[in-house]
Design a protein around this motif. Sequence first.
Motif, mmCIF file in Angstrom:
data_model
loop_
_atom_site.group_PDB
_atom_site.id
_atom_site.type_symbol
_atom_site.label_atom_id
_atom_site.label_comp_id
_atom_site.label_asym_id
_atom_site.label_seq_id
_atom_site.Cartn_x
_atom_site.Cartn_y
_atom_site.Cartn_z
ATOM 1 N N ASN A 389 0.837 -1.215 0.000
ATOM 2 C CA ASN A 389 0.000 0.000 0.000
ATOM 3 C C ASN A 389 0.861 1.251 0.000
ATOM 4 O O ASN A 389 0.534 2.256 -0.644
ATOM 5 C CB ASN A 389 -0.925 0.014 1.227
ATOM 6 C CG ASN A 389 -2.122 -0.899 1.014
ATOM 7 O OD1 ASN A 389 -2.458 -1.213 -0.132
ATOM 8 N ND2 ASN A 389 -2.725 -1.358 2.101
ATOM 9 N N SER A 392 2.172 1.743 -3.410
ATOM 10 C CA SER A 392 1.120 2.206 -4.313
ATOM 11 C C SER A 392 0.771 3.663 -4.005
ATOM 12 O O SER A 392 0.446 4.443 -4.912
ATOM 13 C CB SER A 392 -0.060 1.257 -4.206
ATOM 14 O OG SER A 392 -1.234 1.915 -3.987
ATOM 15 N N GLY A 396 0.908 6.532 -6.621
ATOM 16 C CA GLY A 396 -0.304 7.355 -6.811
ATOM 17 C C GLY A 396 0.034 8.833 -6.799
ATOM 18 O O GLY A 396 -0.438 9.608 -7.631
#
Length: 564
Positions: A389, A392, A396
Amino acid sequence: MCTVGLGMGRIAGPAAGAASTMGERIPSVSSMHDRPADVLNISDNSLAGLLDAAHEPILVRDLEGRILFWNQGCEALYGHGREAARGAYAPRLLATVFPAPLEEITARLLAEGRWEGEVRRRLADGREAVIALRWSLGRDASDAAWVLETGRDVTEARSAEEALRRSEYRFRNVFHAMSVSFWELDFSALAGMFGALRARGVTSLRAHIAENPGFVREMMRASQVVDVNDKSLQLFEATREQLLGPVDRFWPPCSEHVFAASVIAALEKRPHYESEARFRTYGGREFDGLFTCCYPREYLPQGATLVGVIDITDRLRAQEDLQRVQAELAHAARISTLGELTASIAHEVNQPLSAIVTNGEAGLRWLRRQTPDLDEVVRAFDRMIGEANRASGVIGRIRTMAVKGEPETARLALGPLVEDSVLLVRRELTVHDVALRVQVPADLPEVLGDRVQLQQVLVNLMVNAAQAMAGAEERVLAVRAEAQGEGVALSVTDTGPGVPPERLARLFDAFYTTKAGGMGMGLSICRTIVQAHGGEIVAISEPGQGASFVLKLPRAEPAQEADC
Ligand code: ADP
């Protein structure tokens, strides 16, 4: 020739003829046309006394202009004393300028027995005055003619009329010759519509329109165009006759709110109203215009007003082009900043990836044990998910910076904005051994803006600061935010070499750089972004004391109700 004595001895007219001595005598007003001039005596006759005391300037002269009688009203108006006036030649004493040759006027006076007109005269103090004159012709017993003159000072009235005439002339000129489309509107019919609303108990037009949007169209249909200038014919592609009549034909539905707001502005007694609006030509073509409406107090009671429309199609197109180019430039600059941050970004992504590998290996080891420890495996999986996460999240953030999207305006809290920006440069700061101090109070007011663009500004300022501190002994970067007046101030301060005073003013110029591979666009784009947010950015630097870049942004207003 009439010769009249007025206590000054005998005064002969210019063409002195048979003289008759009459002492202090003037002709009687009542006897102007039929009685000799010697019936009244200024000192002992009550009528002469009355004439003398009259406020109105009254003078009597012979036909050639010699003054025979000069009352107190004349003294007050013209400023010449009685002694100076008596016997003087009136046109010369008063430097009279007649509206026509004096011979012509005298001929009319002799023919009709009277004359009225306005003349210019010079007063004793040198001022010029406009005097409205009435002359009556009389004759004495010897048939010598004399003239009784009453005057009225109309200087002020005439100059007021002149000012009005000039202002009307100017207005007409402006109305017709300006390159602005002007309309004179008659909205007197609206008064009846408002009266009917009041009778039904409606007190707020704004509220009534909110509930009955169709009322705006009704108001438009009731408002009449009564005059237009030449520019209007060109802009609305029609003849004058086609433009006269109900105004609603030129207002497409999307501009109804502007029309409604302009009527409300008039009711609220505001002096004028201005807004961008869409208009429709007579033939149905729509265009963008700047609509201005003024409500002169003198006009309003008659239900009249003047509106102006300027075609701003080109201006809006140029503005859109400019915004597009600015957005593209900002995007290019973001990509270039990301390029500078490649090493940091790779590190940011690499870290969680290696953590995932380490945890995966650990998980496998726990699984391969003779008695697999499933609790440890679950923990390893949890850590792997957490790290994935994180990776990511980094990707992002980079994606939002890299993607070329339309600017989006939203309410933004500064805390998360600063946090996200710091995450992008964290590694860069570590590599340069920069200590970071962030002070953003949680209760700061929000600002209105585009998150990516404001983040770009912060990243740019922080990267610049880190680079500037490369050779400095102490390397501290402080990011602080505080409420300030009507807005929020956000500062990025470093302990680098600072900026010499002579260079401070040039920092925000495009292509200004002191770096070998620099482009010099970063700060220029920062300023464009901040200004587009209604704010400002300044650089402050004391030589040797580091540099501080301060952004001031207006706070987001609390959500407001629509105007009408
Ligand atoms: P670039 O980074 O490509 O040079 P910028 O517009 O971001 O373009 O910066 C312009 C110039 O401003 C830099 O070259 C540098 O001389 C100066 N500058 C910017 N930030 C700082 C800072 N924190 N301290 C000192 N100088 C700075």
